[in-house]
Design a protein around this motif. Sequence first.
Motif, short mmCIF file in Angstrom:
data_model
loop_
_atom_site.label_atom_id
_atom_site.label_comp_id
_atom_site.label_asym_id
_atom_site.label_seq_id
_atom_site.Cartn_x
_atom_site.Cartn_y
_atom_site.Cartn_z
N THR A 191 -8.06 10.46 0.92
CA THR A 191 -8.53 10.15 2.56
C THR A 191 -7.43 10.73 3.17
O THR A 191 -6.13 10.63 2.74
CB THR A 191 -8.70 8.79 2.57
N PRO A 192 -7.66 11.22 4.33
CA PRO A 192 -6.90 11.87 5.37
C PRO A 192 -6.23 11.17 6.10
O PRO A 192 -5.08 11.19 6.81
CB PRO A 192 -7.47 12.99 6.21
N THR A 193 -6.65 9.68 6.17
CA THR A 193 -6.36 8.67 7.09
C THR A 193 -5.76 7.51 6.24
O THR A 193 -6.19 7.20 5.13
CB THR A 193 -7.16 8.26 8.04
N ASP A 236 10.26 6.32 2.18
CA ASP A 236 11.47 6.51 1.15
C ASP A 236 11.18 7.99 0.63
O ASP A 236 10.11 8.71 0.98
CB ASP A 236 11.01 5.39 -0.07
N ASN A 237 12.34 8.58 0.10
CA ASN A 237 12.08 9.81 -0.54
C ASN A 237 11.63 9.71 -2.12
O ASN A 237 11.81 8.89 -2.70
CB ASN A 237 13.59 10.54 -0.61
N GLU A 238 10.50 10.70 -2.07
CA GLU A 238 10.06 10.73 -3.45
C GLU A 238 11.26 10.79 -4.75
O GLU A 238 11.29 10.14 -5.84
CB GLU A 238 9.24 11.94 -3.86
N ILE A 247 0.76 -1.08 -0.08
CA ILE A 247 -0.02 -0.10 0.09
C ILE A 247 0.82 1.15 0.01
O ILE A 247 1.98 1.48 0.44
CB ILE A 247 -0.82 0.08 1.25
N SER A 248 0.37 2.33 -0.58
CA SER A 248 1.33 3.55 -0.97
C SER A 248 0.39 4.58 -1.10
O SER A 248 -0.94 4.50 -1.19
CB SER A 248 2.31 3.41 -2.16
N ASN A 249 1.21 5.80 -0.76
CA ASN A 249 0.13 6.91 -0.68
C ASN A 249 1.19 8.13 -1.82
O ASN A 249 2.12 8.37 -1.49
CB ASN A 249 0.21 7.53 0.70
N ARG A 250 0.13 8.51 -2.53
CA ARG A 250 0.79 9.70 -3.33
C ARG A 250 -0.36 10.69 -3.47
O ARG A 250 -1.55 10.38 -4.09
CB ARG A 250 1.39 9.04 -4.80
N GLY A 251 -0.11 11.80 -3.40
CA GLY A 251 -0.98 13.03 -3.37
C GLY A 251 -2.40 12.78 -2.56
O GLY A 251 -3.26 13.31 -3.04
N TYR A 286 15.14 9.74 -4.95
CA TYR A 286 16.29 9.07 -4.50
C TYR A 286 17.26 9.93 -4.30
O TYR A 286 17.86 10.72 -4.90
CB TYR A 286 16.73 7.93 -5.44
N GLY A 287 17.99 9.75 -3.02
CA GLY A 287 19.21 10.53 -2.41
C GLY A 287 18.74 11.77 -1.90
O GLY A 287 19.83 12.57 -1.63
N ASP A 288 17.56 12.27 -2.09
CA ASP A 288 17.55 13.71 -1.80
C ASP A 288 16.51 13.70 -0.45
O ASP A 288 15.43 13.64 -0.41
CB ASP A 288 16.74 14.36 -2.90
N ASP A 289 17.25 14.07 0.59
CA ASP A 289 16.66 14.14 1.75
C ASP A 289 15.67 15.33 2.23
O ASP A 289 15.03 15.41 3.15
CB ASP A 289 17.36 13.78 3.13
N THR A 290 15.47 16.24 1.08
CA THR A 290 14.66 17.43 0.99
C THR A 290 13.23 17.01 0.34
O THR A 290 12.28 17.76 0.51
CB THR A 290 15.34 18.64 0.75
N SER A 291 13.21 16.00 -0.36
CA SER A 291 12.14 15.64 -1.18
C SER A 291 11.04 15.08 -0.52
O SER A 291 11.33 14.56 0.71
CB SER A 291 12.48 14.84 -2.38
N PRO A 292 9.77 15.11 -0.74
CA PRO A 292 8.72 14.65 -0.11
C PRO A 292 8.77 13.00 0.23
O PRO A 292 9.28 12.23 -0.49
CB PRO A 292 7.44 14.87 -1.02
#
Length: 95
Positions: free
Chosen positions: A37-39, A68-70, A8-12, A72-78
């Motif tokens: 859904t918010p939950t 995981d980061n959206e 299961i994953s969440n995007r947007g 890869y390797g960018d810890d500032t990404s969502p």
Amino acid sequence: MRGHTAQISNRGGRWRLYLVLMDVLVSQWPEHDFGPTPTVPTAAERSRVLDMFGFVAIDGAEWEWTEDNETYGDDTSPVLLLASIRVRSRDGGQP
């Protein structure tokens, strides 16, 4: 009996549960969109979807969460939240 992985994953803001099937095109994997859904969908809701696919969790299996980061390797990404569980065909056969 060969096991499979459900994820299961969440995007947007939309949660999506899908069954990972090896040697099958990703576009052919069973998939369910819970909609915006918010939950997080409950374990019971996820189990109902797996049942709809004809699968159940392997005895003793539990959902395991990771992030995981959206990008890869960018810890500032969502951050993307993912969970997985080992499943088997409800009737013991292959999908």
